[in-house]
Design an enzyme around this catalytic site. Sequence first.
Site, PDB file in Angstrom:
ATOM      1  N   HIS A 119      42.109  49.889  39.531  1.00 32.28           N
ATOM      2  CA  HIS A 119      41.704  48.481  39.433  1.00 32.28           C
ATOM      3  C   HIS A 119      40.374  48.305  38.706  1.00 32.28           C
ATOM      4  O   HIS A 119      39.519  49.184  38.751  1.00 32.28           O
ATOM      5  CB  HIS A 119      41.501  47.867  40.830  1.00 32.28           C
ATOM      6  CG  HIS A 119      42.570  48.194  41.812  1.00 32.28           C
ATOM      7  ND1 HIS A 119      42.316  48.829  42.995  1.00 32.28           N
ATOM      8  CD2 HIS A 119      43.915  47.979  41.769  1.00 32.28           C
ATOM      9  CE1 HIS A 119      43.448  48.997  43.656  1.00 32.28           C
ATOM     10  NE2 HIS A 119      44.436  48.500  42.938  1.00 32.28           N
ATOM     11  N   HIS A 174      46.150  39.455  45.901  1.00 33.70           N
ATOM     12  CA  HIS A 174      46.428  40.714  45.214  1.00 33.70           C
ATOM     13  C   HIS A 174      47.896  40.788  44.785  1.00 33.70           C
ATOM     14  O   HIS A 174      48.779  40.300  45.480  1.00 33.70           O
ATOM     15  CB  HIS A 174      46.088  41.874  46.149  1.00 33.70           C
ATOM     16  CG  HIS A 174      46.355  43.217  45.558  1.00 33.70           C
ATOM     17  ND1 HIS A 174      45.567  43.757  44.575  1.00 33.70           N
ATOM     18  CD2 HIS A 174      47.348  44.107  45.794  1.00 33.70           C
ATOM     19  CE1 HIS A 174      46.056  44.943  44.244  1.00 33.70           C
ATOM     20  NE2 HIS A 174      47.135  45.185  44.964  1.00 33.70           N
ATOM     21  N   HIS A 215      45.087  39.413  41.051  1.00 35.68           N
ATOM     22  CA  HIS A 215      43.685  39.466  40.646  1.00 35.68           C
ATOM     23  C   HIS A 215      43.641  39.845  39.169  1.00 35.68           C
ATOM     24  O   HIS A 215      44.498  40.610  38.709  1.00 35.68           O
ATOM     25  CB  HIS A 215      42.934  40.534  41.442  1.00 35.68           C
ATOM     26  CG  HIS A 215      42.935  40.315  42.934  1.00 35.68           C
ATOM     27  ND1 HIS A 215      43.073  41.342  43.832  1.00 35.68           N
ATOM     28  CD2 HIS A 215      42.814  39.169  43.654  1.00 35.68           C
ATOM     29  CE1 HIS A 215      43.008  40.847  45.065  1.00 35.68           C
ATOM     30  NE2 HIS A 215      42.866  39.532  44.990  1.00 35.68           N
ATOM     31  N   ASP A 219      43.836  43.609  38.750  1.00 36.17           N
ATOM     32  CA  ASP A 219      44.980  44.364  39.281  1.00 36.17           C
ATOM     33  C   ASP A 219      45.744  45.090  38.174  1.00 36.17           C
ATOM     34  O   ASP A 219      46.658  44.530  37.557  1.00 36.17           O
ATOM     35  CB  ASP A 219      45.943  43.428  40.029  1.00 36.17           C
ATOM     36  CG  ASP A 219      45.378  42.959  41.351  1.00 36.17           C
ATOM     37  OD1 ASP A 219      44.378  43.546  41.815  1.00 36.17           O
ATOM     38  OD2 ASP A 219      45.946  42.004  41.930  1.00 36.17           O
ATOM     39  N   HIS A 279      38.298  43.736  44.243  1.00 33.27           N
ATOM     40  CA  HIS A 279      38.980  43.612  42.951  1.00 33.27           C
ATOM     41  C   HIS A 279      38.408  42.417  42.183  1.00 33.27           C
ATOM     42  O   HIS A 279      38.119  41.380  42.779  1.00 33.27           O
ATOM     43  CB  HIS A 279      40.489  43.398  43.162  1.00 33.27           C
ATOM     44  CG  HIS A 279      41.148  44.548  43.848  1.00 33.27           C
ATOM     45  ND1 HIS A 279      42.503  44.604  44.078  1.00 33.27           N
ATOM     46  CD2 HIS A 279      40.643  45.712  44.333  1.00 33.27           C
ATOM     47  CE1 HIS A 279      42.786  45.739  44.677  1.00 33.27           C
ATOM     48  NE2 HIS A 279      41.686  46.426  44.862  1.00 33.27           N
ATOM     49  N   ARG A 314      38.115  55.148  47.913  1.00 33.41           N
ATOM     50  CA  ARG A 314      37.790  55.158  46.481  1.00 33.41           C
ATOM     51  C   ARG A 314      37.436  56.591  46.089  1.00 33.41           C
ATOM     52  O   ARG A 314      36.439  57.130  46.547  1.00 33.41           O
ATOM     53  CB  ARG A 314      36.623  54.197  46.229  1.00 33.41           C
ATOM     54  CG  ARG A 314      36.991  52.798  46.706  1.00 33.41           C
ATOM     55  CD  ARG A 314      35.841  51.804  46.663  1.00 33.41           C
ATOM     56  NE  ARG A 314      36.346  50.502  47.124  1.00 33.41           N
ATOM     57  CZ  ARG A 314      35.755  49.341  46.895  1.00 33.41           C
ATOM     58  NH1 ARG A 314      34.627  49.293  46.227  1.00 33.41           N
ATOM     59  NH2 ARG A 314      36.297  48.222  47.328  1.00 33.41           N
ATOM     60  N   HIS A 359      41.819  55.013  43.396  1.00 32.72           N
ATOM     61  CA  HIS A 359      41.933  55.187  44.844  1.00 32.72           C
ATOM     62  C   HIS A 359      42.687  56.459  45.219  1.00 32.72           C
ATOM     63  O   HIS A 359      43.490  56.975  44.437  1.00 32.72           O
ATOM     64  CB  HIS A 359      42.635  53.969  45.445  1.00 32.72           C
ATOM     65  CG  HIS A 359      41.814  52.713  45.375  1.00 32.72           C
ATOM     66  ND1 HIS A 359      41.015  52.280  46.402  1.00 32.72           N
ATOM     67  CD2 HIS A 359      41.647  51.825  44.358  1.00 32.72           C
ATOM     68  CE1 HIS A 359      40.403  51.164  46.031  1.00 32.72           C
ATOM     69  NE2 HIS A 359      40.768  50.852  44.800  1.00 32.72           N
ATOM     70  N   HIS A 386      37.118  46.432  39.425  1.00 29.39           N
ATOM     71  CA  HIS A 386      36.438  45.805  40.557  1.00 29.39           C
ATOM     72  C   HIS A 386      35.334  44.872  40.045  1.00 29.39           C
ATOM     73  O   HIS A 386      34.959  44.914  38.868  1.00 29.39           O
ATOM     74  CB  HIS A 386      35.887  46.866  41.506  1.00 29.39           C
ATOM     75  CG  HIS A 386      36.950  47.478  42.397  1.00 29.39           C
ATOM     76  ND1 HIS A 386      36.812  47.625  43.749  1.00 29.39           N
ATOM     77  CD2 HIS A 386      38.191  47.958  42.099  1.00 29.39           C
ATOM     78  CE1 HIS A 386      37.908  48.174  44.257  1.00 29.39           C
ATOM     79  NE2 HIS A 386      38.766  48.386  43.282  1.00 29.39           N
TER      80      HIS A 386
HETATM   81 CU   LIG Z   1      40.494  49.188  43.731  1.00 27.86          CU
HETATM   82 ZN   LIG Z   2      43.842  43.205  43.630  1.00 35.51          ZN
END
Ligand SMILES: [Cu+2]
Ligand SMILES: [Zn+2]
Length: 179
Positions: free
Chosen positions: A68, A94, A103, A106, A86, A166, A143, A70
């Site tokens: 993602h 999401h 998002h 995403d 995110h 993370r 992640h 962030h």
């Molecule tokens: Cu993330």
């Molecule tokens: Zn998201």
Amino acid sequence: MLAPLLALLALPATLAGYACYDTTKAMVRLAGPGTANGTVYFTQQGGSDEVKITGQISGLSPGKHGFHVHAYGDIFTQGCTSTGGHYNPFNRTHGAPSDRVRHVGDLGNIEAGADGVSHLDFSDSTITLCGRRTILGRGVVVHDGEDDLGLGGFPDSKTTGHAGNRTACGIIAAVDPTK
Ligand SMILES: [Cu+2]
Ligand SMILES: [Zn+2]
Ligand SMILES: *[C@@H]1O[C@H](CO)[C@@H](O)[C@H](O)[C@H]1NC(C)=O
Ligand SMILES: *[C@@H]1O[C@H](CO)[C@@H](O)[C@H](O)[C@H]1NC(C)=O
Ligand SMILES: *[C@@H]1O[C@H](CO)[C@@H](O)[C@H](O)[C@H]1NC(C)=O
């Protein structure tokens, strides 16, 4: 007469791509707390709303990993934690990269082979490298776990995709597009 009308029709697509005037390029160097590291490039041709994402990340566990953009590029204050949630400038829930409601950040999952390496080569037309909602200066997070794309039914499926810890992160930096 027709041109202003066409411009109006194009306006409501808040999540649709945003073309850059010039070709724009960015990169992110991803590094721990986990064992993974790598480099990812984002390239957007002038006049196009499509951002190409290429690169390689190694040291991953085999399988899928949430990937993602962030909200913040702050990896200094508290490591990957201070990149925030995110990137979500439109306060959506999401989702998957292909969902209309998602998002901006995403980008779904990347997948590592048995060798722990993931080769990235895909594109996205929701993120952009210019304009008010550029991803430049924001963070990228990889992640430990798989992003369930909002469908897992966990308490955090609709916010984080239940993707777990993370493992690596970095800051999206503008680079010379001619190189
Ligand atoms: Cu993330
Ligand atoms: Zn998201
Ligand atoms: C990057 O990850 C690879 C594979 O796990 C590892 O061999 C290498 O030492 C790591 N490099 C850095 C700078 O952490
Ligand atoms: C974002 O959306 C949630 C509900 O989906 C709402 O509770 C919240 O107030 C919204 N935040 C902003 C800043 O609009
Ligand atoms: C996530 O990280 C924390 C802190 O390092 C650790 O205690 C926890 O076990 C990890 N969770 C998973 C699912 O790996």
